[in-house]
Each structure stands twice: as structure tokens, then as C-alpha cells.
Scaffold this motif. Sequence first.
Motif, PDB file in Angstrom:
ATOM      1  N   LEU A  59      -5.405   4.971   8.468  1.00  0.00           N
ATOM      2  CA  LEU A  59      -5.246   3.939   7.444  1.00  0.00           C
ATOM      3  C   LEU A  59      -3.862   4.018   6.829  1.00  0.00           C
ATOM      4  O   LEU A  59      -3.161   5.022   6.961  1.00  0.00           O
ATOM      5  CB  LEU A  59      -6.312   4.102   6.355  1.00  0.00           C
ATOM      6  CG  LEU A  59      -7.764   4.054   6.824  1.00  0.00           C
ATOM      7  CD1 LEU A  59      -8.701   4.266   5.638  1.00  0.00           C
ATOM      8  CD2 LEU A  59      -8.069   2.736   7.523  1.00  0.00           C
ATOM      9  N   GLY A  60      -3.468   2.958   6.136  1.00  0.00           N
ATOM     10  CA  GLY A  60      -2.142   2.907   5.527  1.00  0.00           C
ATOM     11  C   GLY A  60      -2.186   2.589   4.052  1.00  0.00           C
ATOM     12  O   GLY A  60      -3.230   2.245   3.486  1.00  0.00           O
ATOM     13  N   GLY A  61      -1.036   2.700   3.437  1.00  0.00           N
ATOM     14  CA  GLY A  61      -0.891   2.396   2.024  1.00  0.00           C
ATOM     15  C   GLY A  61       0.516   2.734   1.592  1.00  0.00           C
ATOM     16  O   GLY A  61       1.452   2.716   2.396  1.00  0.00           O
ATOM     17  N   TRP A  62       0.664   3.061   0.306  1.00  0.00           N
ATOM     18  CA  TRP A  62       1.975   3.396  -0.230  1.00  0.00           C
ATOM     19  C   TRP A  62       1.878   4.655  -1.080  1.00  0.00           C
ATOM     20  O   TRP A  62       0.864   4.905  -1.738  1.00  0.00           O
ATOM     21  CB  TRP A  62       2.531   2.255  -1.074  1.00  0.00           C
ATOM     22  CG  TRP A  62       2.968   1.087  -0.255  1.00  0.00           C
ATOM     23  CD1 TRP A  62       4.223   0.851   0.252  1.00  0.00           C
ATOM     24  CD2 TRP A  62       2.154  -0.011   0.179  1.00  0.00           C
ATOM     25  NE1 TRP A  62       4.232  -0.319   0.971  1.00  0.00           N
ATOM     26  CE2 TRP A  62       2.983  -0.873   0.941  1.00  0.00           C
ATOM     27  CE3 TRP A  62       0.819  -0.355  -0.005  1.00  0.00           C
ATOM     28  CZ2 TRP A  62       2.518  -2.044   1.512  1.00  0.00           C
ATOM     29  CZ3 TRP A  62       0.333  -1.520   0.561  1.00  0.00           C
ATOM     30  CH2 TRP A  62       1.187  -2.357   1.312  1.00  0.00           C
ATOM     31  N   LEU A  63       2.936   5.431  -1.051  1.00  0.00           N
ATOM     32  CA  LEU A  63       3.074   6.607  -1.894  1.00  0.00           C
ATOM     33  C   LEU A  63       4.144   6.314  -2.930  1.00  0.00           C
ATOM     34  O   LEU A  63       5.244   5.871  -2.590  1.00  0.00           O
ATOM     35  CB  LEU A  63       3.473   7.818  -1.045  1.00  0.00           C
ATOM     36  CG  LEU A  63       3.699   9.131  -1.800  1.00  0.00           C
ATOM     37  CD1 LEU A  63       2.386   9.669  -2.360  1.00  0.00           C
ATOM     38  CD2 LEU A  63       4.357  10.167  -0.886  1.00  0.00           C
ATOM     39  N   VAL A  64       3.815   6.539  -4.194  1.00  0.00           N
ATOM     40  CA  VAL A  64       4.752   6.325  -5.293  1.00  0.00           C
ATOM     41  C   VAL A  64       5.128   7.690  -5.862  1.00  0.00           C
ATOM     42  O   VAL A  64       4.244   8.493  -6.198  1.00  0.00           O
ATOM     43  CB  VAL A  64       4.136   5.439  -6.389  1.00  0.00           C
ATOM     44  CG1 VAL A  64       5.160   5.152  -7.488  1.00  0.00           C
ATOM     45  CG2 VAL A  64       3.628   4.129  -5.794  1.00  0.00           C
ATOM     46  N   LEU A  65       6.428   7.956  -5.970  1.00  0.00           N
ATOM     47  CA  LEU A  65       6.933   9.235  -6.462  1.00  0.00           C
ATOM     48  C   LEU A  65       7.917   9.000  -7.596  1.00  0.00           C
ATOM     49  O   LEU A  65       8.599   7.965  -7.638  1.00  0.00           O
ATOM     50  CB  LEU A  65       7.639   9.996  -5.334  1.00  0.00           C
ATOM     51  CG  LEU A  65       6.806  10.375  -4.114  1.00  0.00           C
ATOM     52  CD1 LEU A  65       7.714  10.930  -3.022  1.00  0.00           C
ATOM     53  CD2 LEU A  65       5.742  11.398  -4.494  1.00  0.00           C
ATOM     54  N   PRO A  66       8.025   9.957  -8.526  1.00  0.00           N
ATOM     55  CA  PRO A  66       9.070   9.836  -9.553  1.00  0.00           C
ATOM     56  C   PRO A  66      10.450   9.794  -8.906  1.00  0.00           C
ATOM     57  O   PRO A  66      10.685  10.442  -7.875  1.00  0.00           O
ATOM     58  CB  PRO A  66       8.892  11.111 -10.391  1.00  0.00           C
ATOM     59  CG  PRO A  66       7.509  11.592 -10.098  1.00  0.00           C
ATOM     60  CD  PRO A  66       7.227  11.186  -8.693  1.00  0.00           C
ATOM     61  N   SER A 110      -2.613  -5.225   4.029  1.00  0.00           N
ATOM     62  CA  SER A 110      -1.632  -5.398   5.099  1.00  0.00           C
ATOM     63  C   SER A 110      -1.495  -4.166   5.991  1.00  0.00           C
ATOM     64  O   SER A 110      -0.918  -4.252   7.078  1.00  0.00           O
ATOM     65  CB  SER A 110      -0.261  -5.723   4.483  1.00  0.00           C
ATOM     66  OG  SER A 110       0.203  -4.656   3.674  1.00  0.00           O
ATOM     67  N   ARG A 111      -2.047  -3.027   5.567  1.00  0.00           N
ATOM     68  CA  ARG A 111      -1.781  -1.798   6.318  1.00  0.00           C
ATOM     69  C   ARG A 111      -3.027  -1.158   6.923  1.00  0.00           C
ATOM     70  O   ARG A 111      -2.919  -0.123   7.579  1.00  0.00           O
ATOM     71  CB  ARG A 111      -1.060  -0.791   5.416  1.00  0.00           C
ATOM     72  CG  ARG A 111       0.319  -1.279   4.951  1.00  0.00           C
ATOM     73  CD  ARG A 111       0.998  -0.240   4.069  1.00  0.00           C
ATOM     74  NE  ARG A 111       1.260   0.995   4.772  1.00  0.00           N
ATOM     75  CZ  ARG A 111       2.335   1.241   5.512  1.00  0.00           C
ATOM     76  NH1 ARG A 111       3.254   0.305   5.658  1.00  0.00           N
ATOM     77  NH2 ARG A 111       2.498   2.404   6.107  1.00  0.00           N
TER      78      ARG A 111
END
Length: 316
Positions: A59-66, A110-111
Motif C-alpha cells: 500500500l502507499g501513502g505519504w510520510l510527513v516529517l519536521p 491515488s496510491r
Amino acid sequence: MSEFEHGHPFDPAYGRTLDELLDIPAPAPQDGFDAYWQDRLDGCRILGVSYTSVGGLRLGGWLVLPSQGAAEHGFVIGHGYGGRQEPGADVPLPLPRSAAILPCVRGMGSRSRRPGIPGEAAGHVLHGIESRGTYVIGDCVADLWCAALALLELVPELRAGSGPASEGMPGGGARLRYVGESFGGGLGALALPRDDRFDTGQSTVPTFGNHPSRVTLPCVGSGEAVRAYREEHPEVMDVLTYFDAATAASRIGVPMMVAPALFDPAVPPPGQFAVYHALPEPCELHVLRAGHFEYVGEGADTAALAEARRGFFATG
């Protein structure tokens, strides 16, 4: 008149005395003022990510980092039944110096579109509904659990929790928070009772609440497909009882904040409030005027919810 000679076509003292100037107040802040500047300070990096869930499904997605420094908070953020095409409104995050994973559950967004799993809500919510072992909602809950594991693998500093809230947690004392809206809110209620990596959660207009009532209420959301299916297949209630977000909410053992709506054409409010009523203490209620509906003043209400969410997680 000013005591200074000048060539300006106006009085730079503006006719005010010292006492008058000392009485001038500051204007009231715009909704979201503090959040805006905090977000500008914090900043973030957004990266595409993929992870393996149950059944070996990628599966897909997004990683958010400082943008700078280590992450101090970790979030798993579920999406609505429209799927997630991009990070969008989920960034900025509820707290500064946070990392988050924004997964697309199987078949959605979308991912994570996959052959054989419908990508639109009405088809997705019925996929495998014939039995509790094949119902896609169960796999979507597992997708969130696997997303939490992926976040801890990708951001190892989130494993270093301390204090009573982290004792006995998998992942080296991890402390994660969950945020979900609509479809994501219902999935979160189903996921949190079985995953002690989470220490707080927030749900907005959660779906899947109180199925016995939900299947009697017409709507324009995924519940309408389930309602129509149940009319032809009443035995489906034996399956739905295992996927009731209100039943699951009664087993959540961490502080929660729920934002149900008084008016919602897509997710009937009786089901939303059932999720809130089922929660053990401590829990917070933030009532919305409407959900899944555009109205005058919606922007201010959205900003107020964001501020309330920020306060909830800051003190949690």
C-alpha cells in the motif's frame, strides 16, 4: 498639531496625544492566527511512502516529517471515503515537531488502488461483506495497524516513549496519536481498542456507528449502499455487528475527542453520536453544525475544530 516641522501632506502624529495612544487596543486575532504562524515556524517535509499490509498487499501513502530536528509526536491520519489523492488538508499536523503517516487503505486513493477492490465508496463498502472473514473493512483496519508499524520503522525516535502511558507498548514504548474523519473516523474506532501504541485519538463525523440504526436511515454516503444491500440480505447484520464503530468505541482505553455533526446527509448523526456516547471517560465532545455539507461559516467552524484538536493533543 505636531511640534515638528515637516513637509508631509498629513500629520504623522495623527492628532493623538500620549494618553490617547496608550488607550488604543490591539485588534481581535483572526481564527487560526496562532496556528498559521506556528505552522510557518515548524514547516515539514512530505515524502511518498509504501508499506506492506496483511496478505502481503503493498500500500502507499505519504510520510510527513519536521523540516528540522527530530520528531517529538507521531500521528496516523486516516482518510474519508473519497480516498486520499494527496496530503492536502491533513498537513499541517495537529502539533508542531510531529511526524505522521497518511496511508491510503486498500482500494482507495491515488496510491492504494488494487485490481478486484472497488475504488468508489458504494462498491468498496460492500466488498467481501458476505462474511466477517472477507469483509474489506476488517482489512482496512489492519492497514491502519500496519501503517502505525511503518511509521515507527521509518521514524525510530517515536519509539522512545517514557512514563506510565508507554509501559508495555509494542515498539519500544511508542506513543502515537490517531486522527480520522468520516470513513477514517469509523476505522479508527475499530482499530484503537486493539493497538496500545496509541495513547490518544480524535474522530470527526465517524461512520459505521450503531449499524442497527444506520441501516434504517437513508443517506447519500456509503451507508446507503449498505442499507440497500441489507434489504435484500437481512442476514448481513450478523456480519455488520463485528464492524460497529460504536461497539468498538466502548472498548477504547485512551482519551478521545469526537466531533459529530448535528446535520449530515452522508453519515447520519445518530450513528456519529452513538460513537461518542459509547466512549469511556475521559472523552471530549466538539459538536459541529454540519458535516459533508457546504454552508456559510463552515471555514470558521473548521478552524475552530482544528484549534480544539490542537489543544486536545497538546494536553493529552
